[in-house]
Design an enzyme around this catalytic site. Structure first.
Site, PDB file in Angstrom:
ATOM      1  N   GLY A  13       0.906  -1.196   0.077  1.00 28.17           N
ATOM      2  CA  GLY A  13       0.015  -0.023  -0.171  1.00 28.17           C
ATOM      3  C   GLY A  13       0.808   0.927   0.012  1.00 28.17           C
ATOM      4  N   CYS A 379     -25.906   2.677 -11.339  1.00 22.53           N
ATOM      5  CA  CYS A 379     -26.383   1.473 -11.275  1.00 22.53           C
ATOM      6  C   CYS A 379     -27.491   0.900 -10.103  1.00 22.53           C
ATOM      7  CB  CYS A 379     -24.895   0.734 -11.034  1.00 22.53           C
ATOM      8  SG  CYS A 379     -25.157  -1.261 -11.430  1.00 22.53           S
ATOM      9  N   ARG A 460     -26.600  -7.349 -12.763  1.00 20.99           N
ATOM     10  CA  ARG A 460     -27.393  -8.421 -13.107  1.00 20.99           C
ATOM     11  C   ARG A 460     -29.012  -8.069 -13.217  1.00 20.99           C
ATOM     12  NH1 ARG A 460     -24.189 -13.001 -12.101  1.00 20.99           N
ATOM     13  NH2 ARG A 460     -22.525 -12.768 -10.393  1.00 20.99           N
ATOM     14  N   HIS A 503     -21.976   2.608 -15.615  1.00 20.41           N
ATOM     15  CA  HIS A 503     -21.020   3.084 -14.558  1.00 20.41           C
ATOM     16  C   HIS A 503     -20.080   4.356 -14.996  1.00 20.41           C
ATOM     17  CE1 HIS A 503     -21.356   0.681 -10.670  1.00 20.41           C
ATOM     18  NE2 HIS A 503     -21.671  -0.296 -11.787  1.00 20.41           N
ATOM     19  N   GLU A 505     -18.337   6.589 -14.075  1.00 21.62           N
ATOM     20  CA  GLU A 505     -17.044   6.867 -13.520  1.00 21.62           C
ATOM     21  C   GLU A 505     -15.895   6.266 -14.185  1.00 21.62           C
ATOM     22  OE1 GLU A 505     -18.825   3.590 -10.774  1.00 21.62           O
ATOM     23  OE2 GLU A 505     -19.487   5.221 -12.296  1.00 21.62           O
TER      24      GLU A 505
END
Length: 534
Positions: A13, A379, A460, A503, A505
């Site tokens: 990280g 979504c 879905r 989506h 983004e």
């Protein structure tokens, strides 16, 4: 093909992904075509089934690949589109090696890590790099040097170093300089990390050192001496106010020039677009407030691409967007909390799965609709906006999604027909790029500036086409469609009330924001001015 391989030490990280993306951005600004590969040494085939709490958001690529969020940073920084093959995992490699063994491709040989697994890794890297048509391929090896999971990948790139001309491959190692109580930056962890890397047969040409503050000269001298690299190739990667500043910080230290020298590359091209974008970002004077009402609010990486897309909209509209995460379940437990949303200039409901928090999200949607607060639903956020509208405007009592209530009298959201009978979770949703045709004169057509769009999907469930006419008779408009699939829902006459099944983004870029996010922020800025009487 030139390869730049980035490893990490001390701890995970550290920001290897941002390091790769920043180096790639600077090389692209020199006129080179750059691609990037992320190696994740986990046994999962991809990131699609991982919890956001464990791994952050799942980033979706144009071909439907569900990948690590670092590939989202690659796409945003490099302004490119990658494929699922740009994300290598241990699971993918082992699955292919075992499949070849079952087919008899190894002609009866004993299948081993070396050479069969390492050869598969090298083959995949080279194929992806070649297919991309890039001049330079950047490779991030996930995890930390010393992890048992990453050993086959480190061995594979060691072999690549042996097989490639020295001017075609460069190794960068990212480490950490921690500060003691007196503020002295400690270099011993970096020294040990490089020592461990060398024990595996790899020697870095560059050491990038993460730190809270700029790397002290004494620390730089120690790392250069004990890790045997020139001092000018010890790069300070100290904390920046914004990740988009990182390419400029490492460029100022001459890293791009040094890498080009090692790789025997020359260029007189100078593209200042990124620097101008960062300057615009810092020159914003107005601030607007956005509430993101979700269920993964304790980990911002769960909504990383959304946060970046909001930022892109802010840059384009000349304002800073202050984002606050609101836990949807808190609204359910204490309905009086909903009134606090009046302080915000916009409300956003992100995607997600499962019933937890859905009623709280719909409370926020209703509040936005009734108080005419700019709203964007993505979504699941769009699906919940449709359910809320069905319940409270169309008066379809008990309207719901069959995901949450299979016995709903009004299943306005239903399972995609092709999902019926699908048992496996991984890679089975409606994923990747799909087109939509927009209604002329709609909000959607206005913000996109066209009647034809392509956006990325991961779902879905969908709006049940049996209820479309009934719902539209009450004022909601499904202004974007893929054949008989509803891709966009909007309510005309509002400041901005917009929902997308896709989506947006995932295609947003610094300097080229996603239209729905740009539209949301523009509406928020206008609303803020109205509230302040300007």
């Amino acid at each position: 093909m030139k390869y730049i391989i980035v490893t990490g030490g001390v701890m995970s990280g550290l920001g290897k992904g941002i390091t790769i993306a920043s180096i790639g951005r600077n090389l692209k600004d020199k006129g080179y075509k750059v691609t990037a590969i992320k190696i994740d040494p986990y046994i999962n085939i991809d990131a699609g089934t991982m919890s956001p709490y464990q791994h952050g958001e799942v980033f979706v690529l144009k071909d439907g690949g569900e990948v690590d969020l670092d590939l989202g940073n690659y796409e945003r920084f490099l302004d490119t589109e990658l494929t699922r093959d740009h994300n290598l995992t241990t699971g993918k490699i082992y699955l292919e090696v075992i499949s070849k063994e079952r087919r008899g491709d190894y002609l009866g040989k004993t299948v081993q890590i070396i050479p069969h697994v390492t050869n598969e890794i090298k083959s995949r890297i080279r194929k992806v790099a070649a297919r991309s048509g890039a001049d330079i391929c950047l490779i991030e090896i996930g995890g930390t040097v010393g992890d048992i999971e990453s050993m086959p990948f480190l061995e594979a790139v060691r072999q690549m170093h042996r097989e490639e001309p020295s001017e075609n491959i460069a190794f960068i190692h990212v480490t950490l300089a921690m500060e003691d109580l007196q503020g002295e930056q400690k270099t011993k962890p970096s020294q040990h990390s490089v020592k461990e890397l060398r024990a595996l047969g790899l020697s870095p040409e560059v050491i990038v050192v993460r730190s809270k503050s700029p790397l002290q000269e004494s620390a730089k001298e120690k790392i250069a001496l004990f890790c045997d690299v020139p001092q000018e190739l010890v790069i300070s990667a100290h904390d920046a106010d914004d990740i988009y500043e990182v390419p400029l910080e490492i460029e100022e230290q001459g890293l791009t020039t040094q890498l080009m020298k090692h790789l025997q590359l020359e260029s007189s091209v100078e593209n200042g677009a990124w620097k101008k974008m960062v300057s615009r970002m810092h020159s914003t004077t107005n601030t607007v407030k956005l509430a993101i009402v979700g269920k993964y609010t304790n980990l911002e990486d769960s909504y990383l691409s959304i946060l970046e897309a909001v930022k892109h909209g802010g840059i384009d509209n000349g304002c800073r967007v202050e984002v606050n995460m609101v836990e949807a379940e808190i609204l359910e437990e204490n309905p009086a909390e909903i009134e606090k949303l009046i302080q915000y200039d916009g409300i956003l409901i992100p995607g997600g799965f499962g019933g937890r928090g859905t009623e709280g999200k719909m409370m926020a949607i209703k509040f936005a609709r009734e108080n005419d607060i700019p709203f964007l639903g993505i979504c699941l956020g769009m699906q919940l906006a449709v359910i809320e509208f069905a319940r409270n405007v169309a008066k379809l009592k008990g309207a719901n999604s069959t995901e949450f209530d299979e016995d709903s009298p009004y299943p306005v959201i239903d399972l995609l027909p092709e999902q019926t009978g699908v048992a496996e979770m991984g890679g089975t949703m409606r994923l990747g790029d799909y087109e939509a045709i927009l209604t002329e004169g709609s909000i959607a057509a206005k913000i996109y500036g066209t009647n034809y769009i392509v956006e990325r999907h991961r779902h879905r469930y969908e709006v049940n086409p049996e209820f479309v006419d009934r719902l539209e008779s009450y004022g909601i408009v499904f202004s974007g469609k893929n054949k008989n699939r509803m891709e966009i829902a909007e309510i005309p006459g509002k400041r901005f009330f917009f929902g997308s099944q896709f989506h947006p983004e995932f295609r947003s870029r610094p300097g080229r924001p996603s239209p729905p996010f740009n539209g949301l922020v523009a509406a928020m800025c206008k609303y803020r001015k109205e509230r302040e009487g300007r």
